[in-house]
Design a protein around this motif. Structure first.
Motif, mmCIF file in Angstrom:
data_model
loop_
_atom_site.group_PDB
_atom_site.id
_atom_site.type_symbol
_atom_site.label_atom_id
_atom_site.label_comp_id
_atom_site.label_asym_id
_atom_site.label_seq_id
_atom_site.Cartn_x
_atom_site.Cartn_y
_atom_site.Cartn_z
ATOM 1 N N VAL A 125 0.845 -1.197 0.000
ATOM 2 C CA VAL A 125 0.000 0.000 0.000
ATOM 3 C C VAL A 125 0.878 1.244 0.000
ATOM 4 O O VAL A 125 1.867 1.319 0.731
ATOM 5 C CB VAL A 125 -0.935 0.026 1.230
ATOM 6 C CG1 VAL A 125 -1.765 1.300 1.253
ATOM 7 C CG2 VAL A 125 -1.830 -1.196 1.249
ATOM 8 N N VAL A 126 0.491 2.204 -0.819
ATOM 9 C CA VAL A 126 1.141 3.510 -0.875
ATOM 10 C C VAL A 126 0.074 4.557 -0.587
ATOM 11 O O VAL A 126 -1.029 4.487 -1.136
ATOM 12 C CB VAL A 126 1.779 3.744 -2.258
ATOM 13 C CG1 VAL A 126 2.336 5.142 -2.376
ATOM 14 C CG2 VAL A 126 2.867 2.705 -2.522
ATOM 15 N N SER A 127 0.386 5.510 0.275
ATOM 16 C CA SER A 127 -0.602 6.514 0.688
ATOM 17 C C SER A 127 -0.246 7.907 0.183
ATOM 18 O O SER A 127 0.896 8.346 0.298
ATOM 19 C CB SER A 127 -0.697 6.560 2.212
ATOM 20 O OG SER A 127 -1.141 5.323 2.704
ATOM 21 N N LEU A 128 -1.254 8.567 -0.365
ATOM 22 C CA LEU A 128 -1.168 9.982 -0.739
ATOM 23 C C LEU A 128 -1.988 10.760 0.288
ATOM 24 O O LEU A 128 -3.124 10.388 0.578
ATOM 25 C CB LEU A 128 -1.763 10.213 -2.127
ATOM 26 C CG LEU A 128 -0.974 9.654 -3.294
ATOM 27 C CD1 LEU A 128 -1.904 9.285 -4.437
ATOM 28 C CD2 LEU A 128 0.047 10.675 -3.737
ATOM 29 N N VAL A 129 -1.416 11.840 0.830
ATOM 30 C CA VAL A 129 -2.098 12.609 1.862
ATOM 31 C C VAL A 129 -2.069 14.089 1.481
ATOM 32 O O VAL A 129 -1.021 14.619 1.091
ATOM 33 C CB VAL A 129 -1.423 12.398 3.238
ATOM 34 C CG1 VAL A 129 -2.095 13.244 4.307
ATOM 35 C CG2 VAL A 129 -1.467 10.928 3.623
ATOM 36 N N LEU A 130 -3.228 14.742 1.593
ATOM 37 C CA LEU A 130 -3.329 16.176 1.327
ATOM 38 C C LEU A 130 -2.647 16.925 2.464
ATOM 39 O O LEU A 130 -3.071 16.848 3.617
ATOM 40 C CB LEU A 130 -4.800 16.591 1.211
ATOM 41 C CG LEU A 130 -5.092 18.055 0.927
ATOM 42 C CD1 LEU A 130 -4.463 18.498 -0.400
ATOM 43 C CD2 LEU A 130 -6.605 18.293 0.923
ATOM 44 N N VAL A 131 -1.588 17.647 2.144
ATOM 45 C CA VAL A 131 -0.824 18.405 3.143
ATOM 46 C C VAL A 131 -1.434 19.774 3.366
ATOM 47 O O VAL A 131 -1.591 20.221 4.498
ATOM 48 C CB VAL A 131 0.657 18.559 2.703
ATOM 49 C CG1 VAL A 131 1.433 19.430 3.674
ATOM 50 C CG2 VAL A 131 1.309 17.191 2.539
ATOM 51 N N ASP A 132 -1.796 20.453 2.256
ATOM 52 C CA ASP A 132 -2.314 21.820 2.351
ATOM 53 C C ASP A 132 -3.364 22.040 1.266
ATOM 54 O O ASP A 132 -3.038 22.156 0.088
ATOM 55 C CB ASP A 132 -1.163 22.817 2.178
ATOM 56 C CG ASP A 132 -1.585 24.260 2.322
ATOM 57 O OD1 ASP A 132 -2.795 24.545 2.478
ATOM 58 O OD2 ASP A 132 -0.697 25.134 2.263
ATOM 59 N N PRO A 133 -4.650 22.099 1.663
ATOM 60 C CA PRO A 133 -5.694 22.288 0.656
ATOM 61 C C PRO A 133 -5.632 23.656 -0.026
ATOM 62 O O PRO A 133 -6.093 23.797 -1.159
ATOM 63 C CB PRO A 133 -6.997 22.119 1.433
ATOM 64 C CG PRO A 133 -6.640 22.237 2.858
ATOM 65 C CD PRO A 133 -5.199 21.906 3.003
ATOM 66 N N ALA A 134 -5.049 24.650 0.623
ATOM 67 C CA ALA A 134 -4.950 25.990 0.020
ATOM 68 C C ALA A 134 -4.020 25.999 -1.184
ATOM 69 O O ALA A 134 -4.217 26.777 -2.118
ATOM 70 C CB ALA A 134 -4.482 27.007 1.067
ATOM 71 N N THR A 135 -3.004 25.126 -1.168
ATOM 72 C CA THR A 135 -2.042 25.077 -2.273
ATOM 73 C C THR A 135 -2.110 23.764 -3.052
ATOM 74 O O THR A 135 -1.292 23.545 -3.948
ATOM 75 C CB THR A 135 -0.604 25.268 -1.748
ATOM 76 O OG1 THR A 135 -0.321 24.225 -0.803
ATOM 77 C CG2 THR A 135 -0.434 26.632 -1.091
ATOM 78 N N ASN A 136 -3.059 22.884 -2.701
ATOM 79 C CA ASN A 136 -3.197 21.574 -3.357
ATOM 80 C C ASN A 136 -1.896 20.775 -3.308
ATOM 81 O O ASN A 136 -1.478 20.170 -4.296
ATOM 82 C CB ASN A 136 -3.684 21.741 -4.794
ATOM 83 C CG ASN A 136 -5.053 22.358 -4.849
ATOM 84 O OD1 ASN A 136 -5.994 21.826 -4.272
ATOM 85 N ND2 ASN A 136 -5.165 23.498 -5.500
#
Length: 170
Positions: free
Chosen positions: A106-117
């Motif tokens: 499994v590899v995970s992608l996580v949103l760090v900052d929604p203001a800058t995508n």
């Protein structure tokens, strides 16, 4: 400061996870997954995935239904050769997979900052037909909201075994 059990329960109740539609990777050079709006975490799962030729598998993300092919920062590495690669055309899932290398993980992608995508990635897959582990880690800033994930081959090799799916948490 640690959060209370009540706060954690409230946070869990707000989170919603949706399992995507499994993609059989028995042919073709890429697997595409549409991502619903509001995604904050995307877990990409690999089950017995293999390519027909030597390649560095890439995970690409994008907006407007089109995966970005530039602007990635990060590395992929493998355990046996102690080798690392940097790529800008996608997140490298380790280094060169030999033809017929069969992996799961499994590899995970996580949103760090929604203001800058801004998205970060981390994870690993292990080979079942040889003693090998492949890792990836990095980050990517998108021009808009992430709505697609693609797993592809850096060298144009075709998939020849397995399946891939995503679990999207909003």
């Amino acid at each position: 400061k640690p959060i209370s059990n009540a706060t954690q329960t409230a946070l869990n109740a707000k989170a919603s996870a949706t399992l995507g539609t499994v993609v059989l990777t028995t042919s073709g050079t890429s697997a595409l997954f549409p991502i619903p709006a509001g995604a904050k975490r995307i877990d990409v799962s690999f089950s017995e995935v293999s390519f027909s030729g030597i390649t560095v598998p890439l995970i690409q993300i994008g907006t407007g239904g089109v995966p970005d092919t530039t602007g990635y920062l990060g590395s992929g590495a493998d355990l046996i050769g102690n080798v690392a690669v940097n790529r800008t055309d996608g997140f490298p899932l380790g280094t060169n997979f030999a033809a017929a290398t069969v992996v799961q993980g499994v590899v995970s992608l996580v949103l760090v900052d929604p203001a800058t995508n801004t998205w970060a990635i981390s994870g690993s897959v292990g080979a079942s037909n040889t003693a090998q582990i492949y890792w990836t880690a990095g980050r990517k800033i998108l021009s808009g909201v992430l709505d697609i994930v693609r797993i592809t081959s850096s060298a144009g090799a075709s998939f020849d075994l397995g399946k891939i799916n995503v679990l999207v948490t909003s």
